[in-house]
Design an enzyme around this catalytic site. Structure first.
Site, PDB file in Angstrom:
ATOM      1  CG  HIS A  36      59.593  92.332 156.436  1.00 20.32           C
ATOM      2  ND1 HIS A  36      60.263  91.301 157.075  1.00 20.32           N
ATOM      3  CD2 HIS A  36      58.930  93.002 157.411  1.00 20.32           C
ATOM      4  CE1 HIS A  36      60.022  91.354 158.370  1.00 20.32           C
ATOM      5  NE2 HIS A  36      59.219  92.373 158.607  1.00 20.32           N
TER       6      HIS A  36
HETATM    7  O1  RIB Z   1      55.885  89.443 157.768  1.00 20.98           O
HETATM    8  C1  RIB Z   1      56.220  90.621 157.075  1.00 20.98           C
HETATM    9  C2  RIB Z   1      55.231  90.891 155.986  1.00 20.98           C
HETATM   10  O2  RIB Z   1      53.925  91.066 156.532  1.00 20.98           O
HETATM   11  C3  RIB Z   1      55.522  92.193 155.215  1.00 20.98           C
HETATM   12  O3  RIB Z   1      55.077  92.063 153.893  1.00 20.98           O
HETATM   13  C4  RIB Z   1      54.687  93.199 155.938  1.00 20.98           C
HETATM   14  O4  RIB Z   1      54.334  94.314 155.102  1.00 20.98           O
HETATM   15  C5  RIB Z   1      53.467  92.388 156.249  1.00 20.98           C
HETATM   16  O5  RIB Z   1      52.638  92.376 155.078  1.00 20.98           O
END
Ligand code: RIB
Ligand code: CA
Length: 313
Positions: free
Chosen positions: A243
């Site tokens: 992500h």
């Molecule tokens: O949903 C994914 C996000 O939530 C990413 O930033 C992961 O590191 C968590 O913080």
């Protein structure tokens, strides 16, 4: 061209760690003014420690790291050890950091930096819950027009939620903070699950990190090895969505991403939809657009950039 000035706000988190490495590996393009830790994936004492571990791994122990808010604006903290492990950086064994944590609170650092730097010259890169950013905007509303852009990882529309059926984790943890940020009027670019779920850590991509033969490369391979087990079990996918590096990759190579400028509002009242980003992708609400909402990326190009840059550390 002078490097772009950024502040990374983060809750490491293996994917946050890779995003920080990518930024610190790109000094010609990005000047990391500071890293501000927030409670999210794991509690604040761990996120601020993990941020320092990553800076030392990158060989940048002079990076300024600050601790920020330890709880959401109006709710109890929800964490994600089930995804990231107890430490937040489970996978490889890690030594404690030796570089210092800065004295000022992260919110004070964000506010003072935006007051001191030329207007429109600093980009905020939130990778976790938006508590620090919202607190700064509330405490010093005059900083909003001074922010060049907020490029954040959070939200979801076509991909729906990952922590509830309706909400993505970063927004869900502090929906009130997200609501403040999405209503701030600051130029906003959003990397939702719609795009990050197309950035999967497949086996060849993880092996490419390992083949770098460097400590950062090995760590990234071991973090993604650990990180992917949850998503593969849940989605049956061929890897986990990486992500947070999408935020930094966008700053380096925006052409890797595509999306739409639309209206996005945050649900803060719903019993079942709390923290949902209601993204008006089809323009039916007539609400004014407030965000560039990304929907697609060149995944091979993204991982090629990640591997090449982390190979520089
Ligand atoms: O949903 C994914 C996000 O939530 C990413 O930033 C992961 O590191 C968590 O913080
Ligand atoms: Ca994160």
């Amino acid at each position: 061209m002078r490097p772009r000035k950024i502040i990374i706000d983060t809750d490491p988190g293996q994917d946050d760690a890779v995003a920080i490495l990518l930024a610190l590996a790109s000094p010609a393009e990005l000047e990391v003014l500071g890293i501000t830790a927030v409670a999210g994936n794991v509690p604040l004492p761990l996120t601020q420690k993990n941020a320092r571990i990553v800076c030392e791994l990158a060989g940048k122990p002079d990076t300024l790291v600050f601790a920020g808010c330890e709880a959401p604006l109006a709710r109890k903290l929800v964490t994600a050890e089930h995804v990231h492990g107890k430490t937040g950086l489970d996978g490889p064994a890690l030594a404690d950091p030796t570089m210092p944590l800065q004295g000022p609170h992260a919110v004070d650092f964000i506010v003072e930096t935006l007051r001191r730097q030329p207007a429109g010259s600093v980009t905020l890169c939130p990778l976790g819950p938006l508590t620090n950013i919202a607190t700064a905007l509330t405490r010093a509303p005059e900083i909003a027009p001074r922010i060049q852009e907020i490029v954040l990882m959070g939200g979801a529309y076509f991909e729906v939620g990952n922590i509830t059926p309706a909400a993505e984790f970063n927004i869900y943890v502090d929906p009130e903070a997200a609501d403040i940020v999405f209503k701030s009027g600051v130029p906003l670019t959003v990397m939702p699950l719609d795009v990050t779920h197309k950035a999967l850590t497949t086996r060849p991509r993880i092996e490419a990190f390992r083949r770098l033969g460097t400590e950062p490369g090995r760590m990234v391979a071991e973090w993604t090895d650990f990180f992917e087990r949850f998503d593969m079990a849940k989605y049956g996918s061929l890897g986990a969505p990486l992500h947070d590096p999408c935020v930094i990759a966008y700053l380096l190579r925006p052409e890797l991403f595509s999306g739409r400028r639309i209206n996005v509002v945050v649900e803060t009242q719903g019993s079942f939809t709390l923290g949902m980003t209601v993204a008006d992708w089809w323009g039916v609400s007539r609400r004014a657009p407030n965000a560039q909402f990304m929907g697609d990326l060149d995944a091979d190009g993204y991982f090629a950039l990640l591997t090449e840059r982390i190979g520089r550390l």
